[in-house]
Every structure is written in C-alpha cells, then in structure tokens.
Design a protein around this motif. Sequence first.
Motif, PDB file in Angstrom:
ATOM      1  N   ASP A  32     -22.776 -74.818 -69.200  1.00  0.00           N
ATOM      2  CA  ASP A  32     -21.569 -74.039 -68.886  1.00  0.00           C
ATOM      3  C   ASP A  32     -21.261 -73.027 -69.986  1.00  0.00           C
ATOM      4  O   ASP A  32     -20.811 -71.908 -69.709  1.00  0.00           O
ATOM      5  CB  ASP A  32     -20.377 -74.965 -68.668  1.00  0.00           C
ATOM      6  CG  ASP A  32     -20.412 -75.658 -67.312  1.00  0.00           C
ATOM      7  OD1 ASP A  32     -21.206 -75.206 -66.445  1.00  0.00           O
ATOM      8  OD2 ASP A  32     -19.683 -76.647 -67.123  1.00  0.00           O
ATOM      9  N   GLU A  33     -21.514 -73.424 -71.243  1.00  0.00           N
ATOM     10  CA  GLU A  33     -21.293 -72.500 -72.355  1.00  0.00           C
ATOM     11  C   GLU A  33     -22.307 -71.369 -72.328  1.00  0.00           C
ATOM     12  O   GLU A  33     -21.964 -70.195 -72.543  1.00  0.00           O
ATOM     13  CB  GLU A  33     -21.381 -73.254 -73.687  1.00  0.00           C
ATOM     14  CG  GLU A  33     -21.078 -72.381 -74.896  1.00  0.00           C
ATOM     15  CD  GLU A  33     -21.207 -73.130 -76.211  1.00  0.00           C
ATOM     16  OE1 GLU A  33     -21.328 -72.464 -77.248  1.00  0.00           O
ATOM     17  OE2 GLU A  33     -21.191 -74.386 -76.189  1.00  0.00           O
ATOM     18  N   ALA A  34     -23.556 -71.711 -72.035  1.00  0.00           N
ATOM     19  CA  ALA A  34     -24.612 -70.697 -71.943  1.00  0.00           C
ATOM     20  C   ALA A  34     -24.279 -69.684 -70.846  1.00  0.00           C
ATOM     21  O   ALA A  34     -24.437 -68.465 -71.021  1.00  0.00           O
ATOM     22  CB  ALA A  34     -25.953 -71.362 -71.670  1.00  0.00           C
ATOM     23  N   LYS A  35     -23.848 -70.192 -69.725  1.00  0.00           N
ATOM     24  CA  LYS A  35     -23.492 -69.333 -68.582  1.00  0.00           C
ATOM     25  C   LYS A  35     -22.381 -68.357 -68.979  1.00  0.00           C
ATOM     26  O   LYS A  35     -22.449 -67.163 -68.666  1.00  0.00           O
ATOM     27  CB  LYS A  35     -23.064 -70.224 -67.416  1.00  0.00           C
ATOM     28  CG  LYS A  35     -22.860 -69.503 -66.108  1.00  0.00           C
ATOM     29  CD  LYS A  35     -22.750 -70.483 -64.937  1.00  0.00           C
ATOM     30  CE  LYS A  35     -21.521 -71.350 -65.030  1.00  0.00           C
ATOM     31  NZ  LYS A  35     -21.288 -72.127 -63.773  1.00  0.00           N
ATOM     32  N   LYS A  36     -21.386 -68.860 -69.685  1.00  0.00           N
ATOM     33  CA  LYS A  36     -20.262 -68.016 -70.104  1.00  0.00           C
ATOM     34  C   LYS A  36     -20.736 -66.924 -71.069  1.00  0.00           C
ATOM     35  O   LYS A  36     -20.327 -65.754 -70.958  1.00  0.00           O
ATOM     36  CB  LYS A  36     -19.191 -68.891 -70.767  1.00  0.00           C
ATOM     37  CG  LYS A  36     -17.939 -68.116 -71.173  1.00  0.00           C
ATOM     38  CD  LYS A  36     -16.905 -69.051 -71.795  1.00  0.00           C
ATOM     39  CE  LYS A  36     -15.676 -68.260 -72.257  1.00  0.00           C
ATOM     40  NZ  LYS A  36     -14.671 -69.137 -72.906  1.00  0.00           N
ATOM     41  N   LEU A  37     -21.606 -67.284 -72.014  1.00  0.00           N
ATOM     42  CA  LEU A  37     -22.136 -66.315 -72.974  1.00  0.00           C
ATOM     43  C   LEU A  37     -22.873 -65.189 -72.260  1.00  0.00           C
ATOM     44  O   LEU A  37     -22.696 -64.009 -72.572  1.00  0.00           O
ATOM     45  CB  LEU A  37     -23.079 -67.003 -73.967  1.00  0.00           C
ATOM     46  CG  LEU A  37     -22.447 -67.868 -75.051  1.00  0.00           C
ATOM     47  CD1 LEU A  37     -23.520 -68.684 -75.770  1.00  0.00           C
ATOM     48  CD2 LEU A  37     -21.688 -66.994 -76.059  1.00  0.00           C
ATOM     49  N   VAL A  38     -23.697 -65.563 -71.283  1.00  0.00           N
ATOM     50  CA  VAL A  38     -24.499 -64.573 -70.563  1.00  0.00           C
ATOM     51  C   VAL A  38     -23.610 -63.692 -69.687  1.00  0.00           C
ATOM     52  O   VAL A  38     -23.747 -62.462 -69.677  1.00  0.00           O
ATOM     53  CB  VAL A  38     -25.592 -65.267 -69.727  1.00  0.00           C
ATOM     54  CG1 VAL A  38     -26.312 -64.263 -68.824  1.00  0.00           C
ATOM     55  CG2 VAL A  38     -26.600 -65.954 -70.650  1.00  0.00           C
ATOM     56  N   PHE A  39     -22.677 -64.290 -68.968  1.00  0.00           N
ATOM     57  CA  PHE A  39     -21.754 -63.513 -68.137  1.00  0.00           C
ATOM     58  C   PHE A  39     -21.002 -62.488 -68.981  1.00  0.00           C
ATOM     59  O   PHE A  39     -20.863 -61.324 -68.598  1.00  0.00           O
ATOM     60  CB  PHE A  39     -20.739 -64.434 -67.439  1.00  0.00           C
ATOM     61  CG  PHE A  39     -21.288 -65.198 -66.262  1.00  0.00           C
ATOM     62  CD1 PHE A  39     -22.523 -64.896 -65.715  1.00  0.00           C
ATOM     63  CD2 PHE A  39     -20.549 -66.231 -65.704  1.00  0.00           C
ATOM     64  CE1 PHE A  39     -23.021 -65.598 -64.625  1.00  0.00           C
ATOM     65  CE2 PHE A  39     -21.028 -66.938 -64.607  1.00  0.00           C
ATOM     66  CZ  PHE A  39     -22.271 -66.630 -64.077  1.00  0.00           C
ATOM     67  N   ASN A  40     -20.497 -62.926 -70.135  1.00  0.00           N
ATOM     68  CA  ASN A  40     -19.716 -62.027 -70.995  1.00  0.00           C
ATOM     69  C   ASN A  40     -20.562 -60.869 -71.525  1.00  0.00           C
ATOM     70  O   ASN A  40     -20.078 -59.734 -71.624  1.00  0.00           O
ATOM     71  CB  ASN A  40     -19.102 -62.806 -72.161  1.00  0.00           C
ATOM     72  CG  ASN A  40     -17.969 -63.705 -71.715  1.00  0.00           C
ATOM     73  OD1 ASN A  40     -17.439 -63.558 -70.616  1.00  0.00           O
ATOM     74  ND2 ASN A  40     -17.591 -64.659 -72.552  1.00  0.00           N
ATOM     75  N   ALA A  41     -21.815 -61.167 -71.884  1.00  0.00           N
ATOM     76  CA  ALA A  41     -22.703 -60.118 -72.402  1.00  0.00           C
ATOM     77  C   ALA A  41     -22.939 -59.038 -71.343  1.00  0.00           C
ATOM     78  O   ALA A  41     -22.895 -57.836 -71.628  1.00  0.00           O
ATOM     79  CB  ALA A  41     -24.030 -60.722 -72.856  1.00  0.00           C
ATOM     80  N   TYR A  42     -23.186 -59.468 -70.107  1.00  0.00           N
ATOM     81  CA  TYR A  42     -23.369 -58.502 -69.014  1.00  0.00           C
ATOM     82  C   TYR A  42     -22.074 -57.745 -68.711  1.00  0.00           C
ATOM     83  O   TYR A  42     -22.089 -56.539 -68.445  1.00  0.00           O
ATOM     84  CB  TYR A  42     -23.868 -59.212 -67.754  1.00  0.00           C
ATOM     85  CG  TYR A  42     -25.372 -59.400 -67.698  1.00  0.00           C
ATOM     86  CD1 TYR A  42     -26.198 -58.380 -67.242  1.00  0.00           C
ATOM     87  CD2 TYR A  42     -25.964 -60.590 -68.098  1.00  0.00           C
ATOM     88  CE1 TYR A  42     -27.580 -58.536 -67.180  1.00  0.00           C
ATOM     89  CE2 TYR A  42     -27.337 -60.768 -68.049  1.00  0.00           C
ATOM     90  CZ  TYR A  42     -28.152 -59.738 -67.583  1.00  0.00           C
ATOM     91  OH  TYR A  42     -29.508 -59.899 -67.541  1.00  0.00           O
ATOM     92  N   GLU A  43     -20.948 -58.455 -68.764  1.00  0.00           N
ATOM     93  CA  GLU A  43     -19.646 -57.851 -68.442  1.00  0.00           C
ATOM     94  C   GLU A  43     -19.310 -56.722 -69.412  1.00  0.00           C
ATOM     95  O   GLU A  43     -18.791 -55.668 -69.008  1.00  0.00           O
ATOM     96  CB  GLU A  43     -18.564 -58.925 -68.481  1.00  0.00           C
ATOM     97  CG  GLU A  43     -17.196 -58.454 -68.044  1.00  0.00           C
ATOM     98  CD  GLU A  43     -17.079 -58.253 -66.537  1.00  0.00           C
ATOM     99  OE1 GLU A  43     -16.444 -57.261 -66.132  1.00  0.00           O
ATOM    100  OE2 GLU A  43     -17.623 -59.086 -65.780  1.00  0.00           O
TER     101      GLU A  43
END
Length: 530
Positions: free
Chosen positions: A252-263
Amino acid sequence: IEDIAVFSNRLDAYSHLWFAEDTTNQRSRAFETKVRDRLANVLNRILFFDLWWQQLSHHSAQRLLTTTGSNRYYLTSLRRMKPHTLTEPEERIINIKNTTGRSALDSLYEVLTNNLTFTSPERGTHRSLSREQLSVFFRHPSANIRKRAYQELFRIYSGHTDMLGEIYKTLVTEWKNEGIDLRHHTSPVAVRNIHNDIPDEAVKTLLACTRKNRVIFQEFFRLKAKICKVNKLSRYDIYAPTKKTKTFYPFDEAKKLVFNAYEQFSPKLAQHTRQVFAEGHIDVGPTPGKAGGAFCYSVLPTLTPYVMLNYTGDTRDVATLAHELGHAVHAMMAKHHSVFTFHSTLPLAETASVFGEQLLSQALLQEVKSPRMKQSLLLGQLDDLYATILRQAYFVKFENQVHEHISQGATVNSLAEIYLEFLKEQFGRTVSVPKEFQWEWVTIPHSYRSPFYCYAYSFGNLLVLALYERYQQEGPSFLPKYLDLLGGGGSKSPVDLLKPLGVDICSEKFWQSGFDRIESMVRQLERTIA
C-alpha cells in the motif's frame, strides 16, 4: 482481419495470463497449446491478405494507403517485410511448424525454470524459495548471504545446463534457419531490427557507445567499493545496499509512492495508473508456480492492460511497480489507435516504463534531506542503470557472438566461457567475477523467448535519460510533447515519432548525452563520500 485480430488477441492473452498465474497447472498448459494451434490455423487462413498486399505495385499501394487512417503504418510495415516473405505454402508451413518448434521450446523453458526451487541462503533454515524470493537476497545487507544466494541460484541452474543449453542452441539454430537461410536477413540481429523498424546503424551505434562508456560504470563500482569499505567489489556485491538494515515497503505504501510520483508529473497519467487497480487488473505477490519476473500485458486498445508482479517489499519492487504501470499508461494513451498500431515498437515500448521509474526516483530524491539518504538513493539509481543499460547491452553482444559460434558447432561449455569473458570486459579491474557466473546466461528468459530483445532496455533507458534532462530544462512545456509521443503508440516508426523531440537515434552524440547524465550522477555520488 482487424476483427479477427481483436478476437485472437483476447484469446491468446487469456491463455497466457492463465498459464503465467500457475505454470504447473496442467489444464492451463494444455489450453495454451490448444489456443496456439487454433490461432496458427486462423493465421494461415488470412495469410493471403498480407501476401496480396506485399505484391501490389508501389503506385497502387500508395494510392490505397491514403484512406487507411490509423492502420497506415501497419500496412506500410507489411510491405517493408516483402524482401523477406516466402510463398504462401512456405509461410503456412512455418506457422504450423512454430507451434511445435519455437513456441513449444519457449514453453518448455518456462515450465522447467519456473518449477525450480531454491534453499534459503539464511543459516539455520531450509525453507524452499522461488527464484523471485531468492533474488531478494542478492541485495541483502550481509555479504555472506548475498554470496550464498548467488551460489544457490547457479547450483540449481548449473544442474540443468545440459537441457537449458541445448534448448538455447536449438532456438538459435531455428532463428538462423528461418531468418538467415530462408528469409535472407543480413544478420541475426537484423531480424529483430527490421521488426522493431530500427536502422541497423542505430543499434550498432548504441552498442558501440555503450561499450565505450563501460568505464563510467566501472568508476561507479570503484566508488561503491569505497562506500562499502572494501578494497574491491565482487560480482556477488554489485547490488549490495549500504545500510545495515534492508528497507521494506508494504504494498500500500509502494502504491502511494508511485501514484504520487505520476500525479506530480501528469494527473492524466496518474489517473491511468489508478484505473489498473480499480479494474483489478493486477496480480501482486509471488505464489508457487507463478511465472517469474514482472510484465504488463496490453491486450487491446479498448481493454485496460494487465500487470503481473512478484512483489516482496524490496526497494527495487517499488521501482518495478512504477515501471510496469508505465507500460500500462503507454498503451492507454494510445487507445485511440487500431489493434495493429496502439502497441509501440519494442525500443519505444520501454519509454514510459523507464520514465515512470525516473519520476519515482526524482520524487524520492526531492524528499530526502540527509546526505546519507541521498547517497543511498543515488546508489540505487546507478545500480538500476547498470542493470538496464550496460548489462542488457552485453547480453546482446553475447548473443551476437554466440549466434555465430552455434552455427559453427559450439558446445554449451564454450558458450559459458564466452559469457564469462564478456562479464570480465564489462567490469574491468573494478569487480572480480567468480567462475560460477559463467552460467548466468541460461537464467535470462529474454535470450530464449526473444533473441536480441534486450537492447530495447539500453535504448529505452538512454532515451529516457536524455528526455528527462530535457524535461528538467523545459519544465511544463515538455509535457505535451511527451504525451504526444506516448499517444503515438505504434502508429509511426520510432524515427518519425521521435523527430518532434529532436532525437536522432543514429547519432553517437545523442546516445552519449544519456551517458553524460549518468556520469554526472556518478560525480554527485562522489561528492557524498566524506
């Protein structure tokens, strides 16, 4: 024909995804074989169209191309293959033969290697691991555990080198028999180049420039040895972390990091990454029998891509998530094209995925304040750049040489010797290479499934380094040009898609600009050493 392709792609994807889910499942294996046989028959029944189209005069073809819309590049590419196309009866025979030839050997390699189990390198435990689970220990803080992990990998694989080596030799021979002897391509790698629509000269320049710049990575490994407080790294240690404890990222933390980077870069791309999750098109953790590695399967323009991971919580796994989601957004950006042209050609297929990794890396670098953390992130980035540029290019250099040697009757042991010599050239005097690494080549699935595939990683990574440098210089004005590149999918040649960005892939100067960025990162790393 487009309707048939849509149906065939969906059926083929279903069989492949079911097989990848559990390669030990006999029902899925039998189903995949059945699908392969049926689709070969379908391909033979529509083969007449390709051959008719190739035989048209230039004038007639150009007249008809004016009304083909999104399929123009696909039809142009068919005519590009005209000098290498055989008669209809011969093409039918090859399609049938491949179901029990190359495709069957590819499946045999997957079944054999995905069923291998390994013993944990940790002392006092005898638990069995998959290759993916074992690979986590290659980056373990303990040098002894890293060494035992590699030794365990090669202990198991070397026990199957007779079988794996003969499969490889047979696949290489088949590549030559069809590509060189029957279709009259100029070289083994030229078979891949024409399918990628990349000039031979561009690939030759890329590989030569990469070889010349191996000294940059050798300097990196010299600095890493200094940081690790050893005189010289061993090949066991090139991915060694510098911190005593390994960082673990819950998914879940990894997913959040990746989403934020793309955002931060593009809300539109971030929305596409979320769609993969929203539709449940992702398989996350390792399970017994599951295919190794990670991939993104873009089936149809109208269907959200499927992503498979073997996520274990390692730092590298977070980057892999960003990478595979990059493939997904690339396909989703090109969904307005036809089933024949929404897929980019292979070298550009790595653009969005590697750019996604760069976005993640830069986002993490911006967050850290301490020099030690910055050093750790730079080390991780340079580790990955070595693995995806120099290492991949040397796989192709190895393939170039052994394709010729196998045609002259090379043994499996002589191929291992050649591979070991190329490893020593890569690392020079900065890294010692234990002899068991001579068997690393039998552990590389791409060399079996897709000969000469791996230069696409070198191509994609160096291209992205140059593009990211431009993004940092131009700021927001770069984004529309980049999104247009992704939106082009495979509707034009790589040369034409890159023209608006001012990229000349046959120029050594262009490839050198990617290495210049890597060298600047090495210099940054050097400044973090007290």
